[in-house]
Design a protein around this motif. Structure first.
Motif, PDB file in Angstrom:
ATOM      1  N   THR A 196       2.233   4.333   5.116  1.00 42.47           N
ATOM      2  CA  THR A 196       1.612   5.245   4.149  1.00 42.47           C
ATOM      3  C   THR A 196       1.329   4.621   2.785  1.00 42.47           C
TER       4      THR A 196
ATOM      5  N   LYS B  23      -2.061   2.368   1.889  1.00 46.38           N
ATOM      6  CA  LYS B  23      -3.266   3.196   1.799  1.00 46.38           C
ATOM      7  C   LYS B  23      -3.227   4.066   0.552  1.00 46.38           C
ATOM      8  N   LEU B  24      -2.043   4.605   0.230  1.00 50.47           N
ATOM      9  CA  LEU B  24      -1.891   5.412  -0.983  1.00 50.47           C
ATOM     10  C   LEU B  24      -2.197   4.570  -2.219  1.00 50.47           C
TER      11      LEU B  24
ATOM     12  N   GLN C 212      -2.827   6.023  11.898  1.00 53.93           N
ATOM     13  CA  GLN C 212      -1.820   6.220  10.853  1.00 53.93           C
ATOM     14  C   GLN C 212      -0.831   7.299  11.265  1.00 53.93           C
TER      15      GLN C 212
ATOM     16  N   PHE D 294       3.161   6.607  12.037  1.00 53.96           N
ATOM     17  CA  PHE D 294       4.096   7.365  11.206  1.00 53.96           C
ATOM     18  C   PHE D 294       5.043   8.169  12.092  1.00 53.96           C
TER      19      PHE D 294
ATOM     20  N   PHE E  72      -1.617  11.085   3.146  1.00 50.10           N
ATOM     21  CA  PHE E  72      -1.799  10.369   4.416  1.00 50.10           C
ATOM     22  C   PHE E  72      -2.107  11.394   5.495  1.00 50.10           C
TER      23      PHE E  72
ATOM     24  N   GLU F 166      -1.002  13.452   7.727  1.00 49.05           N
ATOM     25  CA  GLU F 166       0.151  14.228   8.174  1.00 49.05           C
ATOM     26  C   GLU F 166      -0.318  15.313   9.139  1.00 49.05           C
TER      27      GLU F 166
ATOM     28  N   SER G 259       6.912  15.459   1.550  1.00 50.19           N
ATOM     29  CA  SER G 259       6.505  14.314   2.370  1.00 50.19           C
ATOM     30  C   SER G 259       6.666  13.017   1.606  1.00 50.19           C
TER      31      SER G 259
ATOM     32  N   SER H 192       9.097  10.150   3.086  1.00 51.36           N
ATOM     33  CA  SER H 192       8.357   8.991   3.579  1.00 51.36           C
ATOM     34  C   SER H 192       8.351   7.816   2.610  1.00 51.36           C
TER      35      SER H 192
END
Length: 319
Positions: A83, A86-87, A106, A110, A184, A186, A281, A285
């Motif tokens: 995650t 990409k964030l 993704q 995850f 992300f 989710e 999250s 995460s």
């Protein structure tokens, strides 16, 4: 910023990419968030690599308990890496899109690492149960072969669950909005983009998540009920303290991981709050993986001793 919605034709899935909003409503603090998450990612990876290296090189840590801890540290590195990169990219870029396949990948990875961690935490509880409740048979129960089988079983279970969840969700029809109000891909935010009534899809996902999360959690709970009962029967106060200390790190990690996971996944969509769930999250995460090496290094005498011995070897004291 307004993002375009993709056109649909009939019931066919026309979405070819998604837009991950992330923290777009905090554009004025994007660079600050970027620096914060870079630091978190760096410390998470470095801290967990350090735990792995220490366990690998220190002879005193060649036990089943630390074999599983090494697996957990590797999991945390992978878990965060799904995650955070990409964030970080989205925080600095105006292009916040992710392809349909990329989003599915993704979510899959995850879920693989999250589901595997659920199983691994249960395995670690069983290891502590065997060590404290059956100390004379511990070496016969937790053999090297058994440890490898339990770790491999956790990975296989996590992979199968993730494959089933991801395949189920991404074969549903998507239409209209392709904007994911999350940082992300989710499950719940993606599910809100599915066409039509998703009630039964939601029920199936909740049931599957409940089985995946609650089964290991119940095993952990039963293990610790037996462990606490055994510890309280010990006559030696020193023995009780030592037994509790070997479990405290694991219990702390379990509480952090399961506390947020249960709240997010085992509840109906009607109680779903985008802002609250985005924060939760972020906690399980991103924050939890950085806490694990800190918890195990600060609350575990064996790990602290191993760090001290490694430090002496690397930087010997001059006399």
């Amino acid at each position: 910023m307004k993002y375009p919605e993709e056109e649909t034709t009939g019931n066919d899935t026309s979405v070819t990419e998604f837009v991950i909003l992330g923290f777009s409503n905090h554009l004025h603090t994007a660079h600050l968030l970027f620096l914060l998450f870079v630091c978190i990612y760096f410390i998470t990876v470095l801290g967990n690599i350090l735990i792995i290296l220490i366990i690998n090189v220190d002879p005193a840590l060649q036990t089943p308990m630390y074999f599983f801890l090494r697996n957990l540290s590797f999991l945390e590195i992978c878990y965060t890496s799904v995650t955070l990169p990409k964030l970080l990219a989205n925080l600095l870029s105006e292009n916040k899109t992710i392809s349909f396949v990329g989003c599915a990948a993704q979510m899959y990875f995850f879920l693989v690492f999250g589901a595997t961690e659920c199983c691994l935490l249960a395995v670690m509880a069983y290891d502590r149960y065997s060590a404290i409740c059956n100390p004379l048979r511990y070496a016969d129960i937790m053999t090297k072969k058994m440890c490898i089988q339990l770790a491999a079983g956790s990975w296989i279970c996590g992979s199968l669950v993730a494959l089933g969840h991801t395949t189920f969700i991404f074969t549903l029809p998507f239409c209209g909005s392709n904007v994911i109000n999350h940082f992300f891909c989710e499950i719940q935010p993606v599910l809100t983009l599915v066409c039509g009534d998703t009630y039964w899809n939601e029920v199936q996902i909740i049931v599957a998540a409940a089985f995946l999360i609650m089964m290991p959690f119940m095993l952990i709970l039963v293990s610790y009920i037996r462990i606490i009962s055994t510890i309280l029967k010990m006559k030696s106060a020193k023995g009780r303290h030592r037994a509790f200390s070997t479990c405290s790190s694991h219990l702390t990690v379990v509480a952090l991981f399961y506390g947020t996971a249960i709240f997010i996944y085992i509840r109906p969509k009607s109680s779903y709050s985008l802002d609250v769930d985005k924060f939760l999250s972020l906690f399980y995460s991103v924050v939890t993986p950085i806490l694990n090496p800190i918890i195990y290094s600060l609350r575990n005498k064996d790990v602290k001793g191993a760090i001290w011995r490694m430090g002496i070897k690397l930087c010997p004291l001059k006399t």
